[in-house]
Write an enzyme that holds these catalytic residues in place. Structure first.
Site, PDB file in Angstrom:
ATOM      1  CG  ASP A   1       0.239  -1.944   6.111  1.00  0.00           C
ATOM      2  OD1 ASP A   1      -0.535  -1.982   7.364  1.00  0.00           O
ATOM      3  OD2 ASP A   1       0.065  -1.715   5.143  1.00  0.00           O
TER       4      ASP A   1
ATOM      5  CB  CYS B   1      -3.726   3.452  -1.809  1.00  0.00           C
ATOM      6  SG  CYS B   1      -4.546   4.646  -1.291  1.00  0.00           S
TER       7      CYS B   1
ATOM      8  CG  HIS C   1      -1.707   1.093   1.564  1.00  0.00           C
ATOM      9  ND1 HIS C   1      -1.674   2.260   1.616  1.00  0.00           N
ATOM     10  CD2 HIS C   1      -3.267   1.000   1.268  1.00  0.00           C
ATOM     11  CE1 HIS C   1      -2.771   3.112   1.586  1.00  0.00           C
ATOM     12  NE2 HIS C   1      -3.792   2.119   1.406  1.00  0.00           N
TER      13      HIS C   1
ATOM     14  CD  GLN D   1      -6.928  -4.548   4.579  1.00  0.00           C
ATOM     15  OE1 GLN D   1      -7.913  -4.945   5.044  1.00  0.00           O
ATOM     16  NE2 GLN D   1      -6.924  -3.293   4.216  1.00  0.00           N
TER      17      GLN D   1
ATOM     18  CE  LYS E   1      -7.232   0.081   6.525  1.00  0.00           C
ATOM     19  NZ  LYS E   1      -8.228   0.693   5.222  1.00  0.00           N
TER      20      LYS E   1
END
Lengths: 126, 421
Positions: free
Chosen positions: B203, B369, B125, B206, B229
């Site tokens: 990251d 993104c 991303h 998710q 999220k």
């Protein structure tokens, strides 16, 4: 009948007019739709201060491709000074469908490209 | 297709927004990878905090300020515990983007030099890519990319080859790809990088919302995720860092609250985690996020994962039946998170999303993104459907139905002669 995806919109999407390359050409520009990364470019041939011929190239959604195709037919023969005066309403009216706020840039991308090529002003049409 | 357990979660009723009926239809929300919806428990916790306990935190001596303190630091403790991290090394940020910028500025500017390399994957991303591009450009370092194969996977051999070059100072990668859905072997990558003397940045945007995450067991130097999220509010992200690394770092943002003392000549920094928390923090947001992780913990993250895997398998099966549809990333639900990015021949993703919306189905279209990855995949954009705890099988079936209808509108099923290609 679908309000947005009318037959003439899909027809222009699937059989876009004035798409391809134009060589030689006098003016050109390439722009991106930041929403999706789609790109649209234009080649313009100028004669007597008016658009003698033009071709769009690139890829995009039905709205952006149909808008470019429909606009191309109107832009041929238009004086360069007039192109600089064209605003967002001209394109939206020409398209003849209800364009939501999120799809507005799809509809206006071609005008942004053409105005950029003709006037050097790369701002979104208002 | 291997047999998949039926989902046992049914929590749609906990989410007020999903009771809305736009145009008289149920709201089918399949955009949780962009942001999740919020359960009543989260909304109520934020409202209760603002109604009953609101004051600024730290250094207030009155009782109300102490209540706010307890709410804020208690939230940090619960949030850290949810992913098995230490509250002292759990730093609140605005989001993952800010967390990664914090690392790039505070650690990167001091430790990455000319001739060094930073390694990221092709699938990152922009949040885990652009800060490294800027850092490398500024420091005269090289940014190298770990290739993603045609199934959306990373090669550990390729990682080893990169690490053997001896110049890699930091490896940054996603826990779960927001485009491909791939679940990366993060503990394995972190272990190999650490053995080669490189720091790791994960990251987890998710990852945390849909997988059981154990930050201590993963063993990365940094793991970042975002509240909105994971059923929490916007405006709050979380960065877990390795203590000895954080202690050696200079602050990122400076100003109020992050100091030990200030005089006219300068300042000294506060202890962890306040050294990295300048200015008034997202207090109500922290309280909301704590309620969100409590909610997820009560469901059980193993169960959340089973639920999302079952729905993902059903989604992959449904999508495979749509003519001209191509899913990017792994085709096995066990290897991916609860999302699917796809293209449909003859239909632009924007038009797909617009036509899905007609049937009350919310999906995303665009580059997500991840523009460099899109170019690797040879597509300008994709449509993406992503699953949350509140989704049900009927939502997946509604998606597949909407996609079939979309093809019909464009005459791709031969139903619309006037628009035939």
């Amino acid at each position: 009948m679908d309000d947005l995806y009318r037959d003439y919109i899909l027809d222009h999407y699937k059989r876009p007019r004035n798409f391809g390359e134009l060589d030689p050409h006098d003016l050109e520009a390439l722009e991106h739709n930041p929403l999706c990364g789609d790109e649209l470019g234009v080649h313009i041939l100028v004669k007597d201060d008016q658009i003698e011929d033009l071709r769009f190239h690139g890829h995009g959604c039905a709205i952006s491709q149909a808008a470019a195709s429909i606009a191309s037919e109107e832009l041929k023969g238009m004086k360069l000074a007039e192109v600089g005066e064209l605003g967002a309403d001209w394109m939206i009216d020409l398209l003849g469908i209800p364009v939501s706020a999120t799809r507005r840039k799809c509809a206006l991308l071609n005008l942004k490209v053409v105005r950029g090529a003709v006037t050097g002003d790369h701002a979104w049409p208002t | 297709m291997p047999p998949v357990a039926e989902s046992t979660l049914s929590v749609r009723a906990d989410f007020p927004i999903l009771q809305r009926r736009p145009n008289g239809r149920p709201l089918i929300y399949l955009d949780s990878a962009a942001t999740s919806q919020k359960p009543e428990a989260v909304i109520a916790a934020i409202a209760d905090h603002l109604r009953e306990h609101n004051a600024n935190v730290h250094r207030g001596v009155y009782a109300l300020a102490q209540e706010a303190d307890a709410a804020f630091e208690g939230a940090r403790t619960r949030i850290a515990a949810f992913v098995n991290a230490d509250p002292l090394t759990t730093i609140f940020t605005k989001n993952v983007t800010e967390a990664i910028n914090l690392i790039a500025y505070s650690w990167g500017r001091a430790n990455v030099h000319e001739g060094d390399a930073v390694l990221v994957t092709q699938a990152e991303h922009h949040a885990n890519l652009v800060p490294w591009q800027v850092l490398c450009r500024e420091r005269g370092a090289t940014l190298r990319y770990l290739e993603v194969d045609e199934h959306g996977g990373l090669s550990l051999d390729a990682l080893d080859r990169e690490l053997e070059r001896g110049d890699v100072r930091l490896v940054a990668f996603a826990h779960v790809s927001n485009v491909l859905g791939t679940i990366n072997p993060i503990a394995e990558i972190a272990g190999r990088a650490r053995a080669a003397g490189a720091l790791t940045v994960i990251d987890g945007a998710q990852g945390v919302p849909q997988l059981p995450v154990d930050v201590a067991a993963i063993g990365a130097d940094f793991y970042a995720w975002t509240g909105h999220k994971a059923l929490g509010p916007t405006g709050i992200g979380v960065l877990h860092g390795r203590r000895e690394v954080l202690e050696r770092m200079e602050p990122f943002l400076t100003g109020g609250d992050m100091i030990a003392s200030v005089d006219f000549d300068g300042a000294t920094w506060g202890e962890l985690p306040s050294k990295f928390e300048a200015g008034t923090q997202p207090i109500a947001e922290a309280v909301g996020l704590a309620a969100a992780v409590d909610y997820l913990a009560a469901l059980g993250m193993e169960r959340v994962r089973e639920h999302e895997q079952a729905l993902t398998a059903r989604m992959l099966e449904g999508l495979a039946a749509v003519p001209g549809l191509r899913v990017v990333g792994p085709l096995d639900a066990a290897a991916r998170g609860g999302l699917a990015s796809f293209t449909i021949e003859g239909l632009h993703p924007h038009d797909v999303a617009e036509l899905c919306d007609r049937e009350g189905v919310c999906i995303r279209a665009g580059h997500h993104c991840a523009q460099p990855l899109m170019r690797c995949l040879g597509v300008g954009a994709t449509a993406r459907a992503s699953i949350g705890v509140y989704n049900e099988q009927a939502d997946i079936d509604a998606l597949v139905h909407a996609l079939q209808s979309a093809r019909g509108v464009f005459g791709l099923d031969g139903s619309r002669n006037g628009a035939a290609a």
